[in-house]
Design a protein around this motif. Structure first.
Motif, PDB file in Angstrom:
ATOM      1  N   SER A 214      41.098  47.923  50.795  1.00  0.00           N
ATOM      2  CA  SER A 214      40.594  48.892  49.825  1.00  0.00           C
ATOM      3  C   SER A 214      40.975  48.394  48.436  1.00  0.00           C
ATOM      4  CB  SER A 214      41.190  50.279  50.068  1.00  0.00           C
ATOM      5  OG  SER A 214      40.666  50.860  51.236  1.00  0.00           O
ATOM      6  N   VAL A 215      40.006  48.317  47.542  1.00  0.00           N
ATOM      7  CA  VAL A 215      40.222  47.828  46.186  1.00  0.00           C
ATOM      8  C   VAL A 215      40.238  49.020  45.249  1.00  0.00           C
ATOM      9  CG1 VAL A 215      39.422  46.241  44.401  1.00  0.00           C
ATOM     10  CG2 VAL A 215      38.996  45.725  46.823  1.00  0.00           C
TER      11      VAL A 215
ATOM     12  N   PHE B 192      49.430  40.097  52.244  1.00  0.00           N
ATOM     13  CA  PHE B 192      48.707  39.231  51.323  1.00  0.00           C
ATOM     14  C   PHE B 192      49.364  39.254  49.952  1.00  0.00           C
ATOM     15  CE2 PHE B 192      46.751  43.377  51.799  1.00  0.00           C
ATOM     16  CZ  PHE B 192      46.728  43.860  50.504  1.00  0.00           C
ATOM     17  N   ALA B 193      48.896  38.350  49.077  1.00  0.00           N
ATOM     18  CA  ALA B 193      49.379  38.273  47.703  1.00  0.00           C
ATOM     19  C   ALA B 193      48.220  37.914  46.795  1.00  0.00           C
ATOM     20  CB  ALA B 193      50.495  37.243  47.593  1.00  0.00           C
ATOM     21  N   VAL B 194      48.407  38.146  45.490  1.00  0.00           N
ATOM     22  CA  VAL B 194      47.349  37.915  44.505  1.00  0.00           C
ATOM     23  C   VAL B 194      47.846  36.959  43.428  1.00  0.00           C
ATOM     24  CG1 VAL B 194      45.855  38.988  42.776  1.00  0.00           C
ATOM     25  CG2 VAL B 194      46.386  40.208  44.898  1.00  0.00           C
ATOM     26  N   ASP B 195      46.987  36.023  43.031  1.00  0.00           N
ATOM     27  CA  ASP B 195      47.254  35.180  41.866  1.00  0.00           C
ATOM     28  C   ASP B 195      46.389  35.716  40.732  1.00  0.00           C
ATOM     29  OD1 ASP B 195      47.375  33.256  39.873  1.00  0.00           O
ATOM     30  OD2 ASP B 195      47.572  31.607  41.307  1.00  0.00           O
TER      31      ASP B 195
ATOM     32  N   THR C 119      42.667  35.129  42.648  1.00  0.00           N
ATOM     33  CA  THR C 119      42.586  34.677  44.037  1.00  0.00           C
ATOM     34  C   THR C 119      43.504  35.505  44.918  1.00  0.00           C
ATOM     35  OG1 THR C 119      42.150  32.415  43.293  1.00  0.00           O
ATOM     36  CG2 THR C 119      42.855  32.698  45.574  1.00  0.00           C
ATOM     37  N   LEU C 120      43.017  35.863  46.110  1.00  0.00           N
ATOM     38  CA  LEU C 120      43.823  36.557  47.103  1.00  0.00           C
ATOM     39  C   LEU C 120      44.157  35.590  48.228  1.00  0.00           C
ATOM     40  CD1 LEU C 120      42.045  38.914  45.718  1.00  0.00           C
ATOM     41  CD2 LEU C 120      42.604  40.209  47.776  1.00  0.00           C
ATOM     42  N   TYR C 121      45.397  35.687  48.701  1.00  0.00           N
ATOM     43  CA  TYR C 121      45.848  34.887  49.834  1.00  0.00           C
ATOM     44  C   TYR C 121      46.218  35.848  50.954  1.00  0.00           C
ATOM     45  CZ  TYR C 121      46.124  31.074  46.435  1.00  0.00           C
ATOM     46  OH  TYR C 121      45.831  30.133  45.478  1.00  0.00           O
ATOM     47  N   LEU C 122      45.479  35.785  52.071  1.00  0.00           N
ATOM     48  CA  LEU C 122      45.667  36.717  53.179  1.00  0.00           C
ATOM     49  C   LEU C 122      46.287  35.997  54.375  1.00  0.00           C
ATOM     50  CD1 LEU C 122      43.498  38.072  51.332  1.00  0.00           C
ATOM     51  CD2 LEU C 122      42.546  39.103  53.381  1.00  0.00           C
TER      52      LEU C 122
ATOM     53  N   ASN D  22      38.166  34.646  46.848  1.00  0.00           N
ATOM     54  CA  ASN D  22      37.833  34.830  45.442  1.00  0.00           C
ATOM     55  C   ASN D  22      37.837  36.327  45.136  1.00  0.00           C
ATOM     56  OD1 ASN D  22      36.239  35.299  43.028  1.00  0.00           O
ATOM     57  ND2 ASN D  22      35.567  33.175  43.182  1.00  0.00           N
ATOM     58  N   GLY D  23      38.696  36.750  44.224  1.00  0.00           N
ATOM     59  CA  GLY D  23      38.826  38.168  43.929  1.00  0.00           C
ATOM     60  C   GLY D  23      37.613  38.777  43.267  1.00  0.00           C
ATOM     61  N   ALA D  24      36.764  37.943  42.651  1.00  0.00           N
ATOM     62  CA  ALA D  24      35.570  38.461  41.981  1.00  0.00           C
ATOM     63  C   ALA D  24      34.413  38.667  42.946  1.00  0.00           C
ATOM     64  CB  ALA D  24      35.147  37.505  40.862  1.00  0.00           C
ATOM     65  N   THR D  25      34.338  37.814  43.987  1.00  0.00           N
ATOM     66  CA  THR D  25      33.213  37.879  44.907  1.00  0.00           C
ATOM     67  C   THR D  25      33.585  38.385  46.298  1.00  0.00           C
ATOM     68  OG1 THR D  25      33.534  35.609  45.680  1.00  0.00           O
ATOM     69  CG2 THR D  25      32.174  35.925  43.713  1.00  0.00           C
ATOM     70  N   ASP D  26      34.896  38.465  46.571  1.00  0.00           N
ATOM     71  CA  ASP D  26      35.404  38.860  47.895  1.00  0.00           C
ATOM     72  C   ASP D  26      35.004  37.865  48.982  1.00  0.00           C
ATOM     73  OD1 ASP D  26      36.459  41.159  46.728  1.00  0.00           O
ATOM     74  OD2 ASP D  26      34.669  42.348  47.172  1.00  0.00           O
TER      75      ASP D  26
END
Length: 328
Positions: A166-167, A188-191, A196-199, A209-213
């Motif tokens: 959920s965003v 997970f973590a976020v840069d 960028t998300l690392y799951l 990619n956090g912009a495009t999922d």
């Protein structure tokens, strides 16, 4: 005379090569300039029977937050002292911090407590439709990512995997979209620098990619994940080892030994310090600012342990340096 000098040179070269082979330096890619600064850390005992379940760091205030699901311990990152203990309803199986807004997010069950980091007061509560398993914040976009599980029985003793993300808009506390995951995610973590998300799914790390999922890559390693956006470095904790990953190449470049890892992991990019916990204590590992971590070996130093929970007795860890060559 010429042959005598040549023989002396060969003998000297042989001694150097032998030394390198014995200590595992030759052809290892180890950067000796990367030796971390070792600082003194005092051991602190809290005495709670409950183990820690997650860590978060506010690099702006140099504060470490450690949650045991019942209370939150606020640690001064400069002195390694527990400043205070905060008792919050639903204090958190998962915890995250937005350093830009000085906001702490404590997730438990189906709700998130939004706390002011300056006053330790809960400002509001975000109610969601399913059990929360993990949480991370992108301070650049003021976005909160929440791992959701359809298993509503996720409790302190049963932390299930997430099947959706959920965003949430951090300014409005509203869910803006839901991302369906093609596999279960542990955490997970976020840069925020690269969006960028690392799951972590237990076997590998999905890079999103956090912009495009959209998934842009897979890292062939797994573990608790934390990101240092300043150095573009990813840390993956498993048991007593932490893999170091180059964020630009998604390649594991080395490993770090830590006495306490495997339960919670966080990074302070300002002080270049990695915090890890095994539930009973917190290890703090600091690196030399700007040191090269792109080598196949990484020289690290465990700077100390802060014992703040569980049944472990308080003890002062011996300062030491460990050299680890190769990757995991």
């Amino acid at each position: 005379m010429r042959f005598a000098k040549l023989g002396a040179l060969l003998r000297a070269t042989g001694i150097v090569l032998a030394f390198c082979l014995i200590f595992g330096i030759a052809d290892s890619g180890v950067s000796w300039a990367g030796t971390p600064v070792v600082r003194s850390i005092r051991t602190i005992k809290k005495g709670s029977p409950f183990s820690l379940v997650d860590l978060a760091v506010d690099p702006t205030t140099d504060t470490v937050y450690a949650s045991n699901g019942i209370a939150v311990f606020v640690i001064n990152g400069a002195t390694d002292k527990v400043l205070r203990t905060i008792h919050v309803k639903n204090s958190g199986l998962a915890i995250a911090v937005n350093p830009t807004t000085n906001t702490v997010y404590l997730a438990n069950g189906k709700s998130i407590s939004v706390m002011n980091g300056a006053t330790d007061k809960v400002l509001r509560t975000i109610h969601l439709y399913a059990g929360i398993t993990a949480i991370a914040v992108d301070p650049t976009t003021d976005t909160v990512y929440v791992g959701m599980s359809q298993n509503s029985s996720a409790t302190y003793f049963d932390k299930t995997d997430a099947k959706t993300l959920s965003v949430i808009n951090g300014a409005t506390d509203k869910v803006t979209r839901t991302v369906e995951l093609n596999r279960q995610v542990l955490e997970f973590a976020v840069d925020p620098t690269t969006d960028t998300l690392y799951l972590n799914n237990g076997n590998s790390i999905s890079v999103i990619n956090g912009a495009t999922d959209k998934v842009t890559g897979i890292i062939d390693a797994a573990g608790l994940v934390a990101v240092d956006p300043t150095t573009d470095t990813l840390y993956l904790a498993n048991g007593k080892s932490i893999s170091v990953v180059n964020g630009a190449t998604d390649k594991v470049t080395g490993t770090v030994h830590a006495e306490s890892a495997g339960i919670g992991l966080a990074v302070d990019p300002t002080t270049d310090t990695v915090y890890a916990t095994d539930g009973d204590s917190v290890s703090a590992i600091s690196f030399v600012a700007g040191s090269d971590r792109s080598a196949s070996g990484v020289i690290i130093g465990l700077v100390g342990l802060v014992v703040i929970g569980g049944s472990g007795a308080a003890w002062l860890s011996a300062l030491r340096r460990r050299r680890t060559v190769g990757s995991t």
